[in-house]
Design a protein around this motif. Structure first.
Motif, PDB file in Angstrom:
ATOM      1  N   TYR A  92       0.862  -1.173   0.000  1.00  0.00           N
ATOM      2  CA  TYR A  92       0.000   0.000   0.000  1.00  0.00           C
ATOM      3  C   TYR A  92       0.898   1.222   0.000  1.00  0.00           C
ATOM      4  CZ  TYR A  92      -3.606   3.342   1.070  1.00  0.00           C
ATOM      5  OH  TYR A  92      -4.465   4.418   1.009  1.00  0.00           O
ATOM      6  N   ARG A 121      -3.286   3.610  -2.868  1.00  0.00           N
ATOM      7  CA  ARG A 121      -3.635   2.328  -3.473  1.00  0.00           C
ATOM      8  C   ARG A 121      -2.510   1.321  -3.291  1.00  0.00           C
ATOM      9  NH1 ARG A 121      -2.823   3.044 -10.011  1.00  0.00           N
ATOM     10  NH2 ARG A 121      -1.931   0.978  -9.942  1.00  0.00           N
ATOM     11  N   TRP A 122      -2.853   0.066  -3.510  1.00  0.00           N
ATOM     12  CA  TRP A 122      -1.871  -1.017  -3.500  1.00  0.00           C
ATOM     13  C   TRP A 122      -1.227  -1.085  -4.875  1.00  0.00           C
ATOM     14  CZ3 TRP A 122      -0.758  -4.238   0.639  1.00  0.00           C
ATOM     15  CH2 TRP A 122      -1.576  -4.092   1.761  1.00  0.00           C
TER      16      TRP A 122
END
Length: 164
Positions: free
Chosen positions: A41, A47-48
């Motif tokens: 992350y 976001r990942w």
């Protein structure tokens, strides 16, 4: 750090340069037909993303020692073979430190991952080269170290050509 500099045309300006670390490292790891990536992350992106195991080096270690340390901390593996792949500047307009890329192939030994840093939530991601190439082509891979390492490994004959 802010620097006042004289430009080639004789003018002066100021540059803010990130000199916070001596260097960074990242390693493209092969395990049989698979690549071992990290999925992390990344708060700035919220976001990942897929990227390579790696991080900052310290003034008391060599780039290869830092790469070995990061591999064990993030993936819990110890590389038996670690080859220099490429060195580049991630953002030459704002950072002074180089990124040293490595390539690991051969037998991996089990180590112990360091899961004590709450800001580093790292998951092991195992994928084939064709899947990685497809994700790169689709714009899903955005980490520059991963993209550069893939291209350099192909150019060096360590991995198949891109899209093969």
């Amino acid at each position: 750090m802010e620097h006042t500099v004289r430009l080639p045309d004789g003018g002066e300006t100021t540059y803010e340069v990130d000199e916070s670390i001596p260097f960074a490292v990242a390693t493209l790891v092969t395990d049989g037909d698979d690549l071992l990536l990290t999925c992390q992350y990344r708060y700035p992106l919220r976001r990942w993303i897929y990227d390579l195991p790696g991080g900052a080096g310290s003034a008391t270690e060599t780039p290869s020692d830092a790469a070995r340390r990061e591999l064990e901390e993030e993936l819990g593996v110890i590389a038996t073979v670690l080859e220099p792949l490429h060195t580049f500047s991630a953002n030459p307009g704002r950072t002074a430190w180089p990124v040293h890329l490595f390539f690991s192939r051969g037998t991996l030994r089990s180590g112990s991952a360091d899961t004590t840093d709450p800001s580093e939530q790292v998951q092991l991601a195992r994928m084939g080269v064709a899947e990685l190439d497809a994700l790169i082509a689709q714009g899903e891979i955005i980490d520059p170290s991963l993209i550069i390492a893939r291209a350099c490994a192909a150019a060096s004959g360590l991995l198949p050509p891109l899209g093969a």
